[in-house]
Design a protein around this motif. Structure first.
Motif, PDB file in Angstrom:
ATOM      1  N   GLY A  82       0.818  -1.208   0.000  1.00  6.29           N
ATOM      2  CA  GLY A  82       0.000   0.000   0.000  1.00  6.29           C
ATOM      3  C   GLY A  82       0.848   1.253   0.000  1.00  6.29           C
ATOM      4  N   LYS A  83       0.169   2.396  -0.014  1.00 10.30           N
ATOM      5  CA  LYS A  83       0.867   3.675   0.025  1.00 10.30           C
ATOM      6  C   LYS A  83       1.594   3.826   1.349  1.00 10.30           C
ATOM      7  CE  LYS A  83      -2.373   6.101  -2.965  1.00 10.30           C
ATOM      8  NZ  LYS A  83      -3.334   7.203  -3.055  1.00 10.30           N
ATOM      9  N   SER A  84       2.743   4.421   1.302  1.00  9.96           N
ATOM     10  CA  SER A  84       3.567   4.616   2.490  1.00  9.96           C
ATOM     11  C   SER A  84       2.782   5.328   3.595  1.00  9.96           C
ATOM     12  CB  SER A  84       4.808   5.427   2.133  1.00  9.96           C
ATOM     13  OG  SER A  84       5.600   5.627   3.274  1.00  9.96           O
ATOM     14  N   GLY A  85       2.786   4.750   4.772  1.00  8.33           N
ATOM     15  CA  GLY A  85       2.143   5.365   5.923  1.00  8.33           C
ATOM     16  C   GLY A  85       0.674   5.041   6.084  1.00  8.33           C
ATOM     17  N   ASN A  86       0.039   4.414   5.086  1.00 11.98           N
ATOM     18  CA  ASN A  86      -1.374   4.076   5.182  1.00 11.98           C
ATOM     19  C   ASN A  86      -1.550   2.644   5.670  1.00 11.98           C
ATOM     20  OD1 ASN A  86      -2.064   6.579   4.188  1.00 11.98           O
ATOM     21  ND2 ASN A  86      -2.400   5.856   2.101  1.00 11.98           N
ATOM     22  N   ASN A  87      -2.507   2.437   6.567  1.00 10.99           N
ATOM     23  CA  ASN A  87      -2.814   1.087   7.024  1.00 10.99           C
ATOM     24  C   ASN A  87      -3.409   0.279   5.883  1.00 10.99           C
ATOM     25  OD1 ASN A  87      -2.014   1.615   9.652  1.00 10.99           O
ATOM     26  ND2 ASN A  87      -4.047   2.236  10.291  1.00 10.99           N
ATOM     27  N   VAL A  88      -3.022  -0.982   5.808  1.00  6.70           N
ATOM     28  CA  VAL A  88      -3.551  -1.891   4.796  1.00  6.70           C
ATOM     29  C   VAL A  88      -3.798  -3.246   5.472  1.00  6.70           C
ATOM     30  CG1 VAL A  88      -1.243  -2.542   3.973  1.00  6.70           C
ATOM     31  CG2 VAL A  88      -3.208  -2.840   2.489  1.00  6.70           C
ATOM     32  N   LYS A 119     -13.936 -10.879   9.596  1.00  6.23           N
ATOM     33  CA  LYS A 119     -14.649  -9.625   9.858  1.00  6.23           C
ATOM     34  C   LYS A 119     -15.059  -9.453  11.332  1.00  6.23           C
ATOM     35  CE  LYS A 119     -18.591  -6.963   8.138  1.00  6.23           C
ATOM     36  NZ  LYS A 119     -19.660  -6.943   7.126  1.00  6.23           N
ATOM     37  N   PRO A 120     -15.549 -10.496  12.005  1.00  6.62           N
ATOM     38  CA  PRO A 120     -15.951 -10.320  13.405  1.00  6.62           C
ATOM     39  C   PRO A 120     -14.812  -9.873  14.335  1.00  6.62           C
ATOM     40  CG  PRO A 120     -16.846 -12.362  12.524  1.00  6.62           C
ATOM     41  CD  PRO A 120     -15.869 -11.833  11.512  1.00  6.62           C
ATOM     42  N   PHE A 121     -13.571 -10.058  13.929  1.00 12.33           N
ATOM     43  CA  PHE A 121     -12.420  -9.708  14.768  1.00 12.33           C
ATOM     44  C   PHE A 121     -11.809  -8.356  14.399  1.00 12.33           C
ATOM     45  CE2 PHE A 121     -12.583 -14.324  14.154  1.00 12.33           C
ATOM     46  CZ  PHE A 121     -12.833 -14.729  15.449  1.00 12.33           C
ATOM     47  N   LEU A 122     -12.192  -7.813  13.256  1.00 12.40           N
ATOM     48  CA  LEU A 122     -11.526  -6.633  12.697  1.00 12.40           C
ATOM     49  C   LEU A 122     -12.176  -5.331  13.198  1.00 12.40           C
ATOM     50  CD1 LEU A 122     -11.094  -7.954   9.044  1.00 12.40           C
ATOM     51  CD2 LEU A 122      -9.484  -8.111  10.963  1.00 12.40           C
ATOM     52  N   ARG A 123     -12.214  -5.163  14.479  1.00 12.74           N
ATOM     53  CA  ARG A 123     -12.847  -3.997  15.106  1.00 12.74           C
ATOM     54  C   ARG A 123     -12.294  -2.688  14.561  1.00 12.74           C
ATOM     55  NH1 ARG A 123     -12.681  -3.995  21.447  1.00 12.74           N
ATOM     56  NH2 ARG A 123     -14.201  -5.634  21.114  1.00 12.74           N
ATOM     57  N   GLY A 124     -13.189  -1.869  13.992  1.00  9.02           N
ATOM     58  CA  GLY A 124     -12.810  -0.545  13.513  1.00  9.02           C
ATOM     59  C   GLY A 124     -12.156  -0.495  12.142  1.00  9.02           C
ATOM     60  N   VAL A 125     -12.014  -1.626  11.471  1.00  9.45           N
ATOM     61  CA  VAL A 125     -11.374  -1.674  10.149  1.00  9.45           C
ATOM     62  C   VAL A 125     -12.461  -1.531   9.085  1.00  9.45           C
ATOM     63  CG1 VAL A 125     -10.042  -3.054   8.513  1.00  9.45           C
ATOM     64  CG2 VAL A 125      -9.495  -3.120  10.950  1.00  9.45           C
ATOM     65  N   LYS A 126     -12.269  -0.581   8.164  1.00  5.22           N
ATOM     66  CA  LYS A 126     -13.211  -0.393   7.066  1.00  5.22           C
ATOM     67  C   LYS A 126     -12.875  -1.415   5.974  1.00  5.22           C
ATOM     68  CE  LYS A 126     -13.882   4.492   7.897  1.00  5.22           C
ATOM     69  NZ  LYS A 126     -13.734   5.856   7.384  1.00  5.22           N
ATOM     70  N   LEU A 127     -13.838  -2.237   5.655  1.00  2.00           N
ATOM     71  CA  LEU A 127     -13.634  -3.268   4.630  1.00  2.00           C
ATOM     72  C   LEU A 127     -14.161  -2.780   3.306  1.00  2.00           C
ATOM     73  CD1 LEU A 127     -14.637  -6.399   6.715  1.00  2.00           C
ATOM     74  CD2 LEU A 127     -12.354  -5.538   6.252  1.00  2.00           C
TER      75      LEU A 127
END
Length: 127
Positions: A82-88, A119-127
């Protein structure tokens, strides 16, 4: 947590993590005394989760029946993906359980099927 309940030279080894909660039955761990990553070997579970300070998902480690790390799902910057510094959202898979070298692991984006599974574990992650 960690160390698969082992002893070092016959002495009890102090835990380096504490359980601070659960997400769908999986322990959420927090490091003690400067430990920041999740254990490379499980003590009592087939998976552990670490959250970011704001409570969103950071990573989940998955262990085999022998309690060795086999996969790590992560949500943080990964320069190759991904782009540098962005969460992926990505996964590291270990070819040989117990070998934690970078040469032994692959890194790739999660498939849509894996996103749904975890998905049930990925709290706060936009899918």
């Amino acid at each position: 947590m960690g160390g698969r309940g082992s002893f070092a030279a016959g002495n009890n080894v102090a835990f380096t993590y504490k359980t601070v909660g659960r997400i769908n039955g999986v322990q959420v761990l927090e490091g003690l005394r400067g430990h920041h990553s999740l254990p490379v070997e499980a003590h009592s579970s087939t998976a552990y989760i670490k959250l970011k300070p704001d409570g969103t998902f950071h990573e989940m480690r998955i262990y085999n029946k022998d309690r060795y790390l086999v996969a790590e799902i992560a949500y943080h910057p990964e320069g190759k993906l991904g782009k540098s510094g962005n969460n992926v959202l990505h996964i590291h898979e270990y070819k040989v359980p117990g070998d934690f070298s970078k040469e032994n692991r692959t890194t790739r984006l999660l498939t849509q099927q894996e996103k749904e599974k975890y998905k049930p574990f990925l709290r706060g992650v936009k899918l």
